[in-house]
Design a protein around this motif. Structure first.
Motif, PDB file in Angstrom:
ATOM      1  N   ALA A 101       0.820  -1.211   0.000  1.00  0.00           N
ATOM      2  CA  ALA A 101       0.000   0.000   0.000  1.00  0.00           C
ATOM      3  C   ALA A 101       0.852   1.259   0.000  1.00  0.00           C
ATOM      4  CB  ALA A 101      -0.930  -0.014   1.217  1.00  0.00           C
ATOM      5  N   ASP A 102       1.963   1.284   0.771  1.00  0.00           N
ATOM      6  CA  ASP A 102       2.779   2.490   0.878  1.00  0.00           C
ATOM      7  C   ASP A 102       3.688   2.675  -0.325  1.00  0.00           C
ATOM      8  OD1 ASP A 102       1.565   2.847   3.297  1.00  0.00           O
ATOM      9  OD2 ASP A 102       3.251   2.081   4.494  1.00  0.00           O
ATOM     10  N   LYS A 103       4.364   1.635  -0.758  1.00  0.00           N
ATOM     11  CA  LYS A 103       5.366   1.762  -1.819  1.00  0.00           C
ATOM     12  C   LYS A 103       4.769   1.683  -3.219  1.00  0.00           C
ATOM     13  CE  LYS A 103       8.903   2.029   0.979  1.00  0.00           C
ATOM     14  NZ  LYS A 103       9.755   3.247   1.030  1.00  0.00           N
ATOM     15  N   ILE A 104       3.756   0.871  -3.405  1.00  0.00           N
ATOM     16  CA  ILE A 104       3.206   0.650  -4.747  1.00  0.00           C
ATOM     17  C   ILE A 104       1.884   1.364  -4.948  1.00  0.00           C
ATOM     18  CG2 ILE A 104       2.413  -1.165  -6.328  1.00  0.00           C
ATOM     19  CD1 ILE A 104       4.490  -2.982  -5.045  1.00  0.00           C
ATOM     20  N   GLY A 105       1.156   1.603  -3.899  1.00  0.00           N
ATOM     21  CA  GLY A 105      -0.095   2.337  -4.017  1.00  0.00           C
ATOM     22  C   GLY A 105      -1.279   1.488  -4.379  1.00  0.00           C
ATOM     23  N   ILE A 106      -1.277   0.223  -4.024  1.00  0.00           N
ATOM     24  CA  ILE A 106      -2.387  -0.688  -4.307  1.00  0.00           C
ATOM     25  C   ILE A 106      -2.774  -1.363  -2.994  1.00  0.00           C
ATOM     26  CG2 ILE A 106      -3.121  -2.767  -5.541  1.00  0.00           C
ATOM     27  CD1 ILE A 106      -1.133  -2.029  -7.732  1.00  0.00           C
ATOM     28  N   THR A 107      -4.058  -1.373  -2.715  1.00  0.00           N
ATOM     29  CA  THR A 107      -4.534  -2.074  -1.517  1.00  0.00           C
ATOM     30  C   THR A 107      -4.669  -3.554  -1.855  1.00  0.00           C
ATOM     31  OG1 THR A 107      -6.800  -1.603  -2.164  1.00  0.00           O
ATOM     32  CG2 THR A 107      -5.747  -0.064  -0.627  1.00  0.00           C
ATOM     33  N   PRO A 108      -3.831  -4.423  -1.289  1.00  0.00           N
ATOM     34  CA  PRO A 108      -3.835  -5.831  -1.710  1.00  0.00           C
ATOM     35  C   PRO A 108      -4.980  -6.613  -1.085  1.00  0.00           C
ATOM     36  CG  PRO A 108      -2.199  -5.504  -0.018  1.00  0.00           C
ATOM     37  CD  PRO A 108      -2.788  -4.147  -0.286  1.00  0.00           C
ATOM     38  N   ILE A 139       0.840  -5.505  -9.428  1.00  0.00           N
ATOM     39  CA  ILE A 139       1.852  -5.204  -8.401  1.00  0.00           C
ATOM     40  C   ILE A 139       3.250  -5.472  -8.937  1.00  0.00           C
ATOM     41  CG2 ILE A 139       2.703  -5.914  -6.124  1.00  0.00           C
ATOM     42  CD1 ILE A 139      -0.263  -6.469  -5.406  1.00  0.00           C
ATOM     43  N   LEU A 140       3.423  -6.576  -9.679  1.00  0.00           N
ATOM     44  CA  LEU A 140       4.741  -6.874 -10.240  1.00  0.00           C
ATOM     45  C   LEU A 140       5.151  -5.860 -11.300  1.00  0.00           C
ATOM     46  CD1 LEU A 140       4.652 -10.758 -10.625  1.00  0.00           C
ATOM     47  CD2 LEU A 140       6.132  -9.440  -9.132  1.00  0.00           C
ATOM     48  N   ALA A 141       4.186  -5.274 -11.991  1.00  0.00           N
ATOM     49  CA  ALA A 141       4.522  -4.266 -13.006  1.00  0.00           C
ATOM     50  C   ALA A 141       5.115  -3.006 -12.389  1.00  0.00           C
ATOM     51  CB  ALA A 141       3.282  -3.924 -13.825  1.00  0.00           C
ATOM     52  N   LYS A 142       4.869  -2.770 -11.111  1.00  0.00           N
ATOM     53  CA  LYS A 142       5.383  -1.577 -10.433  1.00  0.00           C
ATOM     54  C   LYS A 142       6.519  -1.914  -9.473  1.00  0.00           C
ATOM     55  CE  LYS A 142       0.984   0.906 -10.648  1.00  0.00           C
ATOM     56  NZ  LYS A 142      -0.071   1.597  -9.864  1.00  0.00           N
ATOM     57  N   ARG A 143       7.220  -2.998  -9.726  1.00  0.00           N
ATOM     58  CA  ARG A 143       8.318  -3.387  -8.843  1.00  0.00           C
ATOM     59  C   ARG A 143       9.497  -2.422  -8.907  1.00  0.00           C
ATOM     60  NH1 ARG A 143      10.397  -8.966 -11.391  1.00  0.00           N
ATOM     61  NH2 ARG A 143       8.249  -9.112 -12.096  1.00  0.00           N
ATOM     62  N   TYR A 152      12.987  -6.779  -2.508  1.00  0.00           N
ATOM     63  CA  TYR A 152      12.840  -7.222  -3.887  1.00  0.00           C
ATOM     64  C   TYR A 152      11.559  -8.045  -4.013  1.00  0.00           C
ATOM     65  CZ  TYR A 152      17.783  -5.998  -4.053  1.00  0.00           C
ATOM     66  OH  TYR A 152      18.970  -5.330  -3.969  1.00  0.00           O
ATOM     67  N   MET A 153      10.917  -7.894  -5.172  1.00  0.00           N
ATOM     68  CA  MET A 153       9.720  -8.672  -5.505  1.00  0.00           C
ATOM     69  C   MET A 153      10.006  -9.483  -6.758  1.00  0.00           C
ATOM     70  SD  MET A 153       6.269  -6.465  -4.867  1.00  0.00           S
ATOM     71  CE  MET A 153       6.648  -5.364  -6.210  1.00  0.00           C
ATOM     72  N   ASN A 154       9.683 -10.760  -6.715  1.00  0.00           N
ATOM     73  CA  ASN A 154       9.878 -11.644  -7.859  1.00  0.00           C
ATOM     74  C   ASN A 154       8.716 -12.615  -7.951  1.00  0.00           C
ATOM     75  OD1 ASN A 154      12.543 -10.755  -8.768  1.00  0.00           O
ATOM     76  ND2 ASN A 154      13.288 -11.583  -6.832  1.00  0.00           N
ATOM     77  N   GLU A 155       8.616 -13.233  -9.116  1.00  0.00           N
ATOM     78  CA  GLU A 155       7.619 -14.277  -9.306  1.00  0.00           C
ATOM     79  C   GLU A 155       8.027 -15.523  -8.514  1.00  0.00           C
ATOM     80  OE1 GLU A 155       6.457 -13.022 -13.895  1.00  0.00           O
ATOM     81  OE2 GLU A 155       7.648 -14.794 -13.495  1.00  0.00           O
ATOM     82  N   ASP A 156       7.034 -16.272  -8.097  1.00  0.00           N
ATOM     83  CA  ASP A 156       7.272 -17.473  -7.300  1.00  0.00           C
ATOM     84  C   ASP A 156       7.234 -18.689  -8.218  1.00  0.00           C
ATOM     85  OD1 ASP A 156       7.701 -19.101  -5.112  1.00  0.00           O
ATOM     86  OD2 ASP A 156       5.560 -19.294  -4.663  1.00  0.00           O
ATOM     87  N   PHE A 157       8.377 -19.396  -8.319  1.00  0.00           N
ATOM     88  CA  PHE A 157       8.488 -20.590  -9.154  1.00  0.00           C
ATOM     89  C   PHE A 157       8.938 -21.770  -8.301  1.00  0.00           C
ATOM     90  CE2 PHE A 157       9.374 -17.173 -12.285  1.00  0.00           C
ATOM     91  CZ  PHE A 157       8.311 -17.410 -13.143  1.00  0.00           C
ATOM     92  N   CYS A 158       8.828 -22.965  -8.897  1.00  0.00           N
ATOM     93  CA  CYS A 158       9.295 -24.176  -8.228  1.00  0.00           C
ATOM     94  C   CYS A 158      10.827 -24.200  -8.213  1.00  0.00           C
ATOM     95  CB  CYS A 158       8.732 -25.411  -8.930  1.00  0.00           C
ATOM     96  SG  CYS A 158       9.345 -25.667 -10.593  1.00  0.00           S
ATOM     97  N   PRO A 159      11.462 -25.022  -7.377  1.00  0.00           N
ATOM     98  CA  PRO A 159      12.935 -25.024  -7.284  1.00  0.00           C
ATOM     99  C   PRO A 159      13.629 -25.330  -8.608  1.00  0.00           C
ATOM    100  CG  PRO A 159      11.989 -26.161  -5.403  1.00  0.00           C
ATOM    101  CD  PRO A 159      10.859 -25.873  -6.325  1.00  0.00           C
ATOM    102  N   ALA A 160      13.075 -26.235  -9.424  1.00  0.00           N
ATOM    103  CA  ALA A 160      13.717 -26.558 -10.701  1.00  0.00           C
ATOM    104  C   ALA A 160      13.737 -25.350 -11.636  1.00  0.00           C
ATOM    105  CB  ALA A 160      12.990 -27.725 -11.369  1.00  0.00           C
ATOM    106  N   THR A 161      12.644 -24.613 -11.692  1.00  0.00           N
ATOM    107  CA  THR A 161      12.589 -23.417 -12.541  1.00  0.00           C
ATOM    108  C   THR A 161      13.517 -22.330 -12.015  1.00  0.00           C
ATOM    109  OG1 THR A 161      10.294 -23.949 -13.050  1.00  0.00           O
ATOM    110  CG2 THR A 161      11.024 -21.750 -13.597  1.00  0.00           C
TER     111      THR A 161
END
Length: 296
Positions: A101-108, A139-143, A152-161
Motif C-alpha cells: 500500500a505504501d510503496k506501490i499504491g495498491i490495496t492488496p 503489483i509486479l509491473a510496479k516493482r 525485492y519482488m519476484n515471481e514465485d516458481f518451483c525449485p527446478a525453474t
C-alpha cells in the motif's frame, strides 16, 4: 602278471569314475547355460522396462514442474523484509499489506502469506498469495518503485525453474552490457540483436534519406504549354482584357438547321478514293454452245 592285471583293472575303474564325473559336470554346465539364457532374457526385458520408465519420468517431471508453477501464478516472493523474533502469520500479513500500500499504491487482497526457508543470518523470504492474478501482475509491473529500498519482488516458481533461471542470469547480464535487449520469459532467455540507440539512429538515417530523395526529385509539369513559334503574351490580372463579341446564333429550330447545313456541307457519296475503292466482283464467264444455224 596278476599284479599287472589288477593294476589295469584299478585304472579302468578310476577312468570310469572320471568319465562319470565329466558327464555330470557337462550336465551341470548345460543347466547353467540354460539358466543364464533365461537370466539374460529377463535382464533385457528389465532394461527395456527401465528405459521406458526413465523416458516416462523425464516426460512427467517437466509437466509436474509446470503444474507446480501454475499453482504459484497468484504468488509473489518478497525478499529482504525484516523478520522479528517469534513473528506470526498476522504480523507478516500486516507487513506485506503495508509495504504494497505504501510503496506501490495498491490495496492488496491477500489470501495467505508465510515465510519460507531456514533460519539464518538474514530474514527469510515471504510468499504472499493474492486473490486474483490481475492484481498480482499489476503489483509486479510496479516493482521498479522499490529500487531505493533493500526489498525485492519476484515471481514465485518451483525449485527446478529457479535453478534454470539462475543459470541464465550471466548470459542476461552480458547481453545487456553489450546494449542488447534481453529478458527472462519463464525458462527461456530472449535476446534481440538491436538496441534502442540503434533503432533511433536507424530512424534518423531513414528520415535523412527521405529528405534527400524529396530534394533531388524534380517537379513534374502536369500541363505543358503548346509548342508554337509565336511568343506567349503575359496578361496582367489587374488590366482589363478586351472581349470580342461573336456572331449572333439563332437558337430556333429553323435557325439551327440552317447553321448545321452551312457548317457541314453534304457529303459527296459518288466520289470514292482510290485507296478505299472496293474491288469489283469477278464474274465467271460460261461458254454456251452455239445454236446450229438453220439452212435456208
Amino acid at each position: 602278471m596278476e599284479t599287472v592285471n589288477e593294476a589295469i583293472k584299478d585304472l579302468r575303474n578310476e577312468l570310469k569314475d572320471v568319465i562319470r564325473s565329466l558327464e555330470y559336470a557337462h550336465e551341470e554346465i548345460n543347466a547353467l547355460k540354460s539358466s543364464l539364457k533365461t537370466v539374460n532374457e529377463e535382464k533385457e526385458s528389465l532394461v527395456s522396462e527401465c528405459q521406458s520408465l526413465r523416458k516416462l519420468l523425464n516426460e512427467t517431471i517437466p509437466r509436474l514442474d509446470y503444474i507446480d508453477d501454475q499453482s504459484r501464478r497468484f504468488n509473489i516472493r518478497f525478499s529482504g523484509v525484516h523478520e522479528a523474533k517469534g513473528e506470526n502469520a498476522e504480523q507478516t500479513e500486516h507487513k506485506v499489506a503495508k509495504l504494497v500500500a505504501d510503496k506501490i499504491g495498491i490495496t492488496p487482497n491477500l489470501e495467505r502469506e508465510h515465510r519460507v526457508g531456514k533460519h539464518g543470518s538474514g530474514p527469510r523470504d515471504i510468499v504472499a498469495r493474492f486473490a486474483t492474478q490481475r492484481q498480482r501482475d499489476a503489483i509486479l509491473a510496479k516493482r521498479s518503485q522499490l529500487k531505493d529500498t533493500t526489498i525485492y519482488m519476484n515471481e514465485d516458481f518451483c525449485p527446478a525453474t529457479v535453478e534454470m533461471r539462475k543459470k541464465l542470469i550471466p548470459q542476461l547480464k552480458t547481453a545487456r552490457a553489450e546494449g542488447k535487449y534481453a529478458c527472462l520469459s519463464y525458462r527461456k532467455l530472449i535476446i534481440r540483436s538491436f538496441s534502442l540507440r540503434q533503432t533511433n539512429s536507424n530512424k534518423e538515417t531513414t528520415t535523412d534519406k527521405n529528405e534527400k530523395k524529396s530534394t533531388s526529385m524534380k517537379p513534374i509539369e502536369l500541363f505543358s504549354p503548346p509548342k508554337t513559334n509565336q511568343p506567349i503574351s503575359q496578361h496582367d490580372d489587374s488590366s482589363p482584357q478586351k472581349v470580342e463579341a461573336g456572331p449572333y446564333i439563332d437558337k430556333t429550330e429553323d435557325g439551327m438547321n440552317d447553321q448545321l447545313d452551312n457548317r457541314t456541307p453534304p457529303r459527296d457519296t459518288s466520289r470514292v478514293d482510290s485507296d478505299l475503292a472496293l474491288p469489283k466482283p469477278i464474274r465467271e464467264t460460261v461458254k454456251r454452245p452455239r445454236r446450229p444455224q438453220s439452212k435456208k
